[in-house]
Design an enzyme around this catalytic site. Structure first.
Site, short mmCIF file in Angstrom:
data_model
loop_
_atom_site.label_atom_id
_atom_site.label_comp_id
_atom_site.label_asym_id
_atom_site.label_seq_id
_atom_site.Cartn_x
_atom_site.Cartn_y
_atom_site.Cartn_z
N CYS A 41 0.83 -1.20 0.00
CA CYS A 41 0.00 0.00 0.00
C CYS A 41 0.87 1.25 0.00
O CYS A 41 1.98 1.26 0.53
CB CYS A 41 -0.92 -0.02 1.22
SG CYS A 41 -2.09 1.36 1.26
N ASP A 43 0.35 3.83 1.69
CA ASP A 43 0.25 4.47 3.01
C ASP A 43 1.63 4.87 3.52
O ASP A 43 2.56 4.05 3.54
CB ASP A 43 -0.42 3.50 4.00
CG ASP A 43 -0.85 4.18 5.29
OD1 ASP A 43 0.04 4.75 5.97
OD2 ASP A 43 -2.04 4.14 5.63
N ARG A 45 2.78 5.29 6.34
CA ARG A 45 3.23 4.64 7.58
C ARG A 45 3.81 3.26 7.34
O ARG A 45 4.37 2.64 8.25
CB ARG A 45 2.05 4.52 8.55
CG ARG A 45 1.42 5.83 8.95
CD ARG A 45 0.08 5.62 9.61
NE ARG A 45 -0.88 5.01 8.69
CZ ARG A 45 -2.11 4.61 9.05
NH1 ARG A 45 -2.50 4.75 10.30
NH2 ARG A 45 -2.92 4.07 8.15
N HIS A 97 -2.35 -4.00 5.04
CA HIS A 97 -2.10 -3.59 6.42
C HIS A 97 -3.42 -3.20 7.08
O HIS A 97 -4.34 -2.68 6.43
CB HIS A 97 -1.11 -2.43 6.49
CG HIS A 97 -1.62 -1.13 5.91
ND1 HIS A 97 -2.16 -0.13 6.69
CD2 HIS A 97 -1.69 -0.68 4.64
CE1 HIS A 97 -2.52 0.88 5.92
NE2 HIS A 97 -2.25 0.57 4.67
N CYS A 100 -6.12 0.32 6.93
CA CYS A 100 -5.91 0.78 5.56
C CYS A 100 -7.04 1.73 5.16
O CYS A 100 -8.21 1.36 5.13
CB CYS A 100 -5.88 -0.42 4.61
SG CYS A 100 -5.66 0.04 2.87
#
Length: 208
Positions: A41, A43, A45, A97, A100
């Site tokens: 992803c 993302d 993080r 994750h 998400c």
């Protein structure tokens, strides 16, 4: 964030690498031979190399919203083709994750504009598994389960491709489905029965 700080950090990073190995960048420039293609992803993080404890040259990385493998997405398909056919990776990982945002957005009925066609792929995952998901009363658990099922279905999309099927047959390429627990830092192998799934879909998706 001050962008000047990024360049200062870069100088410190270069110095730290050269302090350990004076030939670090010379060796890095000679090419790559990663064993692993990681599809994760976007993302901010979830940083692929960090969570696996790997470094430059160890893993070929592709990231998009909600770690999707969409057959009409030339970006994903090009990455997969290059990694499998040219870099000859031995493992392909789809890694989702928990928490998400893409999966959570797909669970809502809101019109999200340009995101709609992308999120529709996740909504299709919900449709395929709605009996299991709708039976879960805890919304957070349902959300986490959709994250897992989305990883599974992206693995299925991966093994539908001719590129991956040929590499599985010819040299034993392995496909894996993982989830990163953002609350604990743990990587979780979902141990998806991809061989069983492959057998079930080959009547339709087998490509010579």
């Amino acid at each position: 964030m001050q962008l000047d700080k990024v360049f200062e950090n870069n100088k410190k990073w270069i110095a730290s690498k050269l302090e350990v190995d004076a030939n670090y960048f010379e060796e890095l420039g000679k090419g790559q031979s990663p064993e692993l293609l990681y599809i994760g992803c976007s993302d901010s993080r979830v940083t692929a190399e960090d969570l696996m404890g790997l470094g430059p040259g160890d893993v070929f990385v592709h990231r998009n919203i909600a770690n999707m493998v969409v057959g009409t997405d030339l970006n994903s398909m090009s990455v997969i083709d290059y990694a499998v056919n040219h870099l000859k990776v031995n493992h392909v990982v789809i890694c989702g994750h928990y928490s998400c945002g893409g999966v959570k957005a797909a669970m809502q009925s809101a019109d999200l504009g340009l995101l709609n066609p992308w999120l529709r792929n996740i909504r299709d995952v919900y449709r395929l598994h709605k009996k299991e998901l709708n039976a879960m009363e805890d919304e957070e658990k349902r959300y986490e389960r959709l994250v897992e099922l989305n990883v599974q279905e992206q693995c299925v999309n991966l093994i539908k491709t001719a590129t991956v099927q040929k590499a599985v047959r010819n040299r034993g390429l392995q496909v894996h489905g993982w989830v990163f627990d953002i609350h604990t830092g743990k990587l979780i192998d979902l141990k998806i029965d991809l061989d069983g799934i492959l057998k079930n879909i080959m009547e339709i998706y087998h490509l010579d």
